[in-house]
Design a protein around this motif. Structure first.
Motif, short mmCIF file in Angstrom:
data_model
loop_
_atom_site.label_atom_id
_atom_site.label_comp_id
_atom_site.label_asym_id
_atom_site.label_seq_id
_atom_site.Cartn_x
_atom_site.Cartn_y
_atom_site.Cartn_z
N PRO A 45 0.82 -1.21 0.00
CA PRO A 45 0.00 0.00 0.00
C PRO A 45 0.85 1.27 0.00
N ALA A 46 0.39 2.27 -0.75
CA ALA A 46 1.05 3.56 -0.80
C ALA A 46 0.09 4.62 -0.28
N THR A 47 0.63 5.76 0.14
CA THR A 47 -0.19 6.85 0.68
C THR A 47 -1.25 7.25 -0.33
N GLY A 48 -2.48 7.37 0.14
CA GLY A 48 -3.56 7.82 -0.71
C GLY A 48 -4.32 6.70 -1.39
N ASP A 49 -3.87 5.45 -1.22
CA ASP A 49 -4.61 4.35 -1.83
C ASP A 49 -6.01 4.25 -1.23
N ALA A 50 -6.99 4.00 -2.10
CA ALA A 50 -8.38 4.01 -1.66
C ALA A 50 -8.91 2.64 -1.31
N GLY A 51 -8.22 1.58 -1.72
CA GLY A 51 -8.73 0.24 -1.50
C GLY A 51 -8.19 -0.38 -0.22
N SER A 52 -8.39 -1.69 -0.10
CA SER A 52 -7.87 -2.43 1.05
C SER A 52 -6.92 -3.50 0.55
N TYR A 53 -5.99 -3.89 1.41
CA TYR A 53 -4.92 -4.77 0.96
C TYR A 53 -4.69 -5.91 1.94
N THR A 54 -4.56 -7.11 1.38
CA THR A 54 -4.25 -8.30 2.18
C THR A 54 -3.03 -8.98 1.59
N PRO A 55 -1.91 -8.99 2.31
CA PRO A 55 -0.73 -9.69 1.80
C PRO A 55 -0.79 -11.18 2.10
N VAL A 56 -0.30 -11.98 1.17
CA VAL A 56 -0.29 -13.42 1.33
C VAL A 56 1.09 -13.95 0.93
N ALA A 57 1.72 -14.69 1.80
CA ALA A 57 2.98 -15.36 1.46
C ALA A 57 2.65 -16.78 1.01
N ALA A 58 2.85 -17.06 -0.27
CA ALA A 58 2.52 -18.38 -0.81
C ALA A 58 3.35 -18.63 -2.05
N ASP A 59 3.59 -19.90 -2.33
CA ASP A 59 4.36 -20.33 -3.48
C ASP A 59 3.39 -20.75 -4.58
N VAL A 60 3.49 -20.10 -5.74
CA VAL A 60 2.55 -20.41 -6.83
C VAL A 60 2.75 -21.82 -7.37
N ARG A 61 3.81 -22.48 -6.98
CA ARG A 61 4.06 -23.84 -7.47
C ARG A 61 3.22 -24.89 -6.74
N SER A 62 2.52 -24.48 -5.67
CA SER A 62 1.69 -25.43 -4.92
C SER A 62 0.23 -25.04 -5.02
N ARG A 63 -0.55 -25.82 -5.73
CA ARG A 63 -1.98 -25.53 -5.89
C ARG A 63 -2.70 -25.60 -4.55
N GLU A 64 -2.36 -26.58 -3.74
CA GLU A 64 -3.04 -26.76 -2.45
C GLU A 64 -2.76 -25.60 -1.50
N ILE A 65 -1.50 -25.19 -1.41
CA ILE A 65 -1.15 -24.06 -0.54
C ILE A 65 -1.83 -22.78 -1.02
N LEU A 66 -1.82 -22.57 -2.33
CA LEU A 66 -2.48 -21.38 -2.89
C LEU A 66 -3.97 -21.36 -2.58
N ARG A 104 12.94 -27.02 -14.30
CA ARG A 104 11.84 -27.14 -13.35
C ARG A 104 11.51 -25.79 -12.72
N HIS A 105 12.53 -25.04 -12.36
CA HIS A 105 12.30 -23.75 -11.72
C HIS A 105 11.51 -22.82 -12.65
N ILE A 106 11.94 -22.70 -13.90
CA ILE A 106 11.29 -21.78 -14.83
C ILE A 106 9.88 -22.24 -15.17
N PHE A 107 9.71 -23.50 -15.53
CA PHE A 107 8.39 -23.95 -15.94
C PHE A 107 7.43 -24.11 -14.75
N ASP A 108 7.94 -24.48 -13.59
CA ASP A 108 7.06 -24.62 -12.43
C ASP A 108 6.50 -23.28 -11.98
N VAL A 109 7.30 -22.22 -12.06
CA VAL A 109 6.80 -20.89 -11.68
C VAL A 109 6.00 -20.27 -12.82
N ASN A 110 6.56 -20.24 -14.01
CA ASN A 110 5.97 -19.47 -15.11
C ASN A 110 4.76 -20.13 -15.76
#
Length: 241
Positions: A45-66, A104-110
């Motif tokens: 979030p930056a000053t003046g933002d009008a919306g709401s923000y929820t941060p999530v720490a997750a690895d896109v390589r795991s469907r279940e965790i996501l 694996r790294h490139i294709f698993d993420v991208n």
């Protein structure tokens, strides 16, 4: 987004670069943004933002965790209107230097990551929702030293087309943006941007905010409601097709 202004916006790779700019673009539009990043994205979030923000720490390589992380970040009856798949990696590779770990790294993420995010969000995606995937100009023209990255982004372009057809009956649109040279921390670290700018017809590299505005445009059902399955090249004229 007049019909779906109350739904959440999912942005991956939200901690920096184009993902950060995209999260802030939708925050400025008053949206609830869920920023997903491997290391978290707490400072978006930056000053003046009008919306709401929820941060999530997750690895896109795991469907279940996501899936679990997205559900935990959403309200009980909250829908998802926009998914912006921005997270990506681009270590260099050639036939001589690649190995299975780099592949694996490139294709698993991208590639797998794009699928996982969309699958994790699908139960909450409403009719009229939009998915925007970040591809690359390297999907269309060869970039020396980016053997696997280019192949992964070509796969993202095809996934965008295939998913556009698969999700069309549910009135969910899927489009992509293929940026060229963009002034992100990652590309700046390669020390090649200055030289690259000289070969771009418009005479400069792009800014993350320009990509973010295109993502927002493609997500807008009023402006792009009849567009699906397309990938827009954003390269300053460097790549034309």
């Amino acid at each position: 987004m007049t019909q779906h202004e109350q739904g959440a916006v999912i942005v991956t790779g939200a901690a920096s670069g184009m993902g950060l700019a995209t999260a802030r673009e939708f925050l400025a539009r008053g949206r609830h943004v869920i920023g997903i990043d491997l290391a978290g994205a707490d400072a978006v979030p930056a000053t003046g933002d009008a919306g709401s923000y929820t941060p999530v720490a997750a690895d896109v390589r795991s469907r279940e965790i996501l899936a679990a992380a997205v559900e935990a970040a959403l309200g009980p009856a909250e829908s998802i209107d926009v998914v912006a798949n921005v997270a990506g990696v681009y270590p260099p590779s050639t036939l001589e230097t690649y190995d299975e770990a780099i592949y694996r790294h490139i294709f698993d993420v991208n590639v797998l990551g794009v699928l996982n995010v969309i699958a994790a969000c699908r139960p909450r995606l409403t009719g009229g929702a939009a998915v925007v995937n970040i591809a690359s100009v390297d999907a269309f023209e060869v970039s020396p030293g980016q053997l696997l990255y280019g192949a992964s982004k070509a796969a993202v372009v095809m996934l965008t087309k295939s998913l556009a057809l698969e999700l069309a009956p549910a009135r969910i649109r899927v489009n992509g943006v293929a940026p060229g040279w963009i002034a992100t921390p990652g590309t700046a670290a390669t020390d090649r941007m200055k030289a690259a700018a000289g070969g771009i017809p418009l005479g400069r590299v792009g800014q993350p905010e320009e990509v973010a505005r295109w993502i927002a445009l493609l997500a807008d059902g009023d402006l792009a409601g009849f567009m699906t399955g397309e990938t827009v090249v954003l390269s300053g004229g460097d790549v034309l097709r």
